[in-house]
Scaffold this active site. Structure first.
Site, PDB file in Angstrom:
ATOM      1  N   ASN A 229       0.841  -1.199   0.000  1.00 12.36           N
ATOM      2  CA  ASN A 229       0.000   0.000   0.000  1.00 12.36           C
ATOM      3  C   ASN A 229       0.880   1.256   0.000  1.00 12.36           C
ATOM      4  OD1 ASN A 229       0.914  -0.293   2.710  1.00 12.36           O
ATOM      5  ND2 ASN A 229      -0.797   0.954   3.408  1.00 12.36           N
ATOM      6  N   CYS A 231       1.919   3.518   2.081  1.00 15.18           N
ATOM      7  CA  CYS A 231       2.916   3.762   3.141  1.00 15.18           C
ATOM      8  C   CYS A 231       3.813   2.568   3.423  1.00 15.18           C
ATOM      9  CB  CYS A 231       2.214   4.202   4.418  1.00 15.18           C
ATOM     10  SG  CYS A 231       1.473   5.841   4.273  1.00 15.18           S
ATOM     11  N   GLU A 233       3.302  -0.435   4.745  1.00 17.53           N
ATOM     12  CA  GLU A 233       3.121  -1.360   5.865  1.00 17.53           C
ATOM     13  C   GLU A 233       2.284  -2.578   5.521  1.00 17.53           C
ATOM     14  OE1 GLU A 233      -0.505   1.350   6.396  1.00 17.53           O
ATOM     15  OE2 GLU A 233       1.538   1.479   5.630  1.00 17.53           O
TER      16      GLU A 233
END
Length: 594
Positions: A229, A231, A233
């Site tokens: 995704n 970011c 994570e």
């Protein structure tokens, strides 16, 4: 969210959800908070979409992205299947491919036009694998202001590449269309280009693909995970999705004796697992392919926020062995409780549908059946941590007082509540009736963000109230690794560097993150971008006006892949052929034929 429960359990589950949310002990992430109970009901945060090597495949993905962004989701892509710039276009009447970076700009423009959920612009992660022939162009893609500005970008690296960097070995670029080697370069030269770009601009980050796939329960049945995704994570297969939620660790401290409240934490975690599992069933997904995959895997992303504020209350320095040990103890406890709760939910509601295709089934009766293919994730928690008035994710506080530029140019000002309380009750901060000492300290913190260079503050207090730029990069990486060890998915964390950090400092952090088992790394050297989300009083925002010339179609010339393979094996620059010798004017490399 409780509405998906059976009638006999619905009321008690609703009360539990309300209890932990109203106390700000656990909050689902932004999409769930924003859309639950609305006609849209798109509650998932993270999506990964495939990008296939064809015009149809590319623009299908653009369409899918727009549909996800319209419903409020963020998207991740790996562009490594696309043939490199200058390669032949075999199914057309002739011509040459423009390469993945040119198509990323198409995705970027589409993102700019489709406001995410009708409220904000969408966010993307763009990944290109380190063996792709266009990797040099990708590394430099965001060095020009305004280019692919709606993407975070990361290079997908393998253990094989990192070992080649260590041994100063060679690295091959491979055309994904036909698997042919197009050129060879010293691995360290490529790594140096990557690190230098990150030092200058903060991009690209690294995604460590092999650690991700060593922890991939569906590796044998559905293949490698190649994207995350926005970011970083949440690694996901194509068309998979995940909903996020975080427990507020700042609320998990017994105030009387300043110790961790493990009993309350277990209760909140169990409620959190049920809540996020319910979100999967309550969600109206933007694409049928996503709905099928998300409900077959039942992946959730339960994480934490408020870790730095917990450390303040426990008076444990972030950059200390005690801090690292506590992180590991917390992460292990969270993993054990949440997987136990998932097993209980599997008995109550059934295991995730792809259980038989997962590595868990290969263990036979040695493991219980689980409701979810993966459970824990450490997200950045930007919005919900502001709502809960706590530090974000596992990050140290950026500053004890700062301005967050997310609403307007003026920004929103914050003072950390735990340090504010320290100032109120401590005699060292309030030794005069007119509060001049306290007021002077507050003014200096607003200007500097940190206690490090403020006179009159005891050293013990300075060691406890550490902020991001007080902490050496090595400690940032060690903290990320401590959480990653017991986290199913991945950990979103920024490794902060002062403006004075060297390129070698960044290189050391990247190598340390790989060696310590992190699944990715993102660095930020203070002041290396024209604008940043968080700023203290002394930071000035720059405004740059970019003037772009008109593109004239008839003057576009695309180098063929054959022409492009003449790259310097030392630095990756362009080789110039003169009098039978190939020369690089960038580093001085030269080789002559005959």
């Amino acid at each position: 969210m409780a509405a998906v429960e059976k009638a006999e359990k619905r009321e008690i589950v609703e009360e539990q959800f309300y209890e932990v949310m109203s106390a700000l002990e656990f909050l689902p992430a932004g999409r769930t908070l924003n859309n639950a109970g609305t006609p849209q009901s798109q509650l998932a945060n993270c999506f990964v979409l495939p990008v296939e090597d064809s015009i149809e495949g590319i623009f299908d993905s653009v369409k899918y992205m727009a549909m996800v962004h319209q419903r409020g989701g963020g998207t991740g892509f790996n562009f490594s299947k696309l043939r490199p710039r200058g390669d032949v276009v075999t199914k057309s009447s002739g011509g040459f491919a423009t390469g993945p970076i040119s198509f990323m700009k198409v995705f970027d423009i589409a993102t700019r036009q489709v406001m995410q959920g009708g409220k904000k612009r969408g966010a993307n992660m763009g990944i290109l694998n380190v063996s792709h022939p266009d990797i040099m162009e990708f590394i430099a893609a965001k060095q020009e202001t305004g280019e692919i500005e709606n993407f975070n970008i990361s290079v997908g690296v393998t253990d094989k590449f990192m070992r080649a960097v260590e041994s100063d070995g060679e690295w091959q670029f491979v055309n994904p269309r036909n698997k042919e080697v197009t050129s060879t370069i010293r691995a360290r030269s490529l790594f140096a280009q990557l690190v230098t770009s990150a030092w200058r601009t903060g991009d690209p980050g690294l995604i460590f693909l092999d650690p991700i796939n060593r922890n991939n329960p569906l590796l044998n049945s559905y293949g490698r995970i190649e994207a995350t995704n926005p970011c970083g994570e949440q690694p996901l297969h194509p068309f998979d999705a995940c909903n996020l939620g975080s427990m507020n660790l700042a609320k998990m401290v017994k105030l009387k004796n300043a110790e961790v409240d493990w009993e309350r934490m277990e209760y909140v975690l169990r409620v959190g697992v049920r809540m996020l599992d319910n979100v999967i069933d309550a969600c109206k997904y933007p694409l049928p392919q996503i709905e099928e995959t998300a409900r077959a895997n039942r992946r959730i992303g339960l994480g934490v926020m408020g870790f730095a504020d917990m450390l303040y209350q426990l008076r444990i320095p972030y950059d200390s062995e005690r801090g690292i040990r506590l992180a590991g103890k917390l992460a292990k406890f969270i993993r054990e409780v949440t997987w136990d709760e998932s097993a209980k939910l599997a008995k109550e509601k059934g295991e995730f549908p792809r259980w038989k295709e997962s590595c868990f089934a290969d263990l036979g009766g040695r493991t219980p059946k689980y409701r979810n293919v993966a459970i824990t994730t450490i997200a950045p928690t930007g919005s919900i941590s502001m709502l809960a008035n706590c530090s974000s994710g596992i990050e140290p506080n950026f500053a004890l007082a700062y301005t967050k530029n997310v609403v307007s140019e003026a920004g929103l000002s914050y003072m950390n509540m735990y340090f504010a309380r320290e100032l109120e009750v401590s005699s060292w901060a309030d030794g005069d009736p007119e509060h001049k000492i306290r007021d002077r300290i507050v003014r200096e913190i607003i200007n500097n963000g940190s206690l490090a260079r403020i006179a009159g503050v005891p050293e013990e207090v300075k060691s406890v109230y550490r902020t991001a730029h007080d902490i050496a990069p090595e400690w940032h990486v060690r903290m990320q690794a401590a959480w990653q060890k017991y986290t199913d998915n991945a950990v979103s964390k920024t490794i902060n560097f002062p403006h004075s950090a060297t390129i070698e400092d960044v290189e050391k952090a990247y190598i340390l993150a790989w060696k310590m088992g992190c699944k990715g790394i993102t660095i930020y050297r203070d002041g290396s971008k024209d604008a940043q989300i968080l700023s203290t009083g002394i930071m000035k925002q720059k405004k740059i006006i970019s003037q772009k010339s008109q593109i004239i179609q008839s003057k576009i010339k695309t180098e063929t892949l054959k022409e492009r393979v003449k790259v310097c094996p030392e630095c990756g620059g362009k080789l110039v052929v003169e009098e039978g010798c190939s020369k690089c004017y960038g580093c001085g490399y030269s080789v002559c034929s005959g």
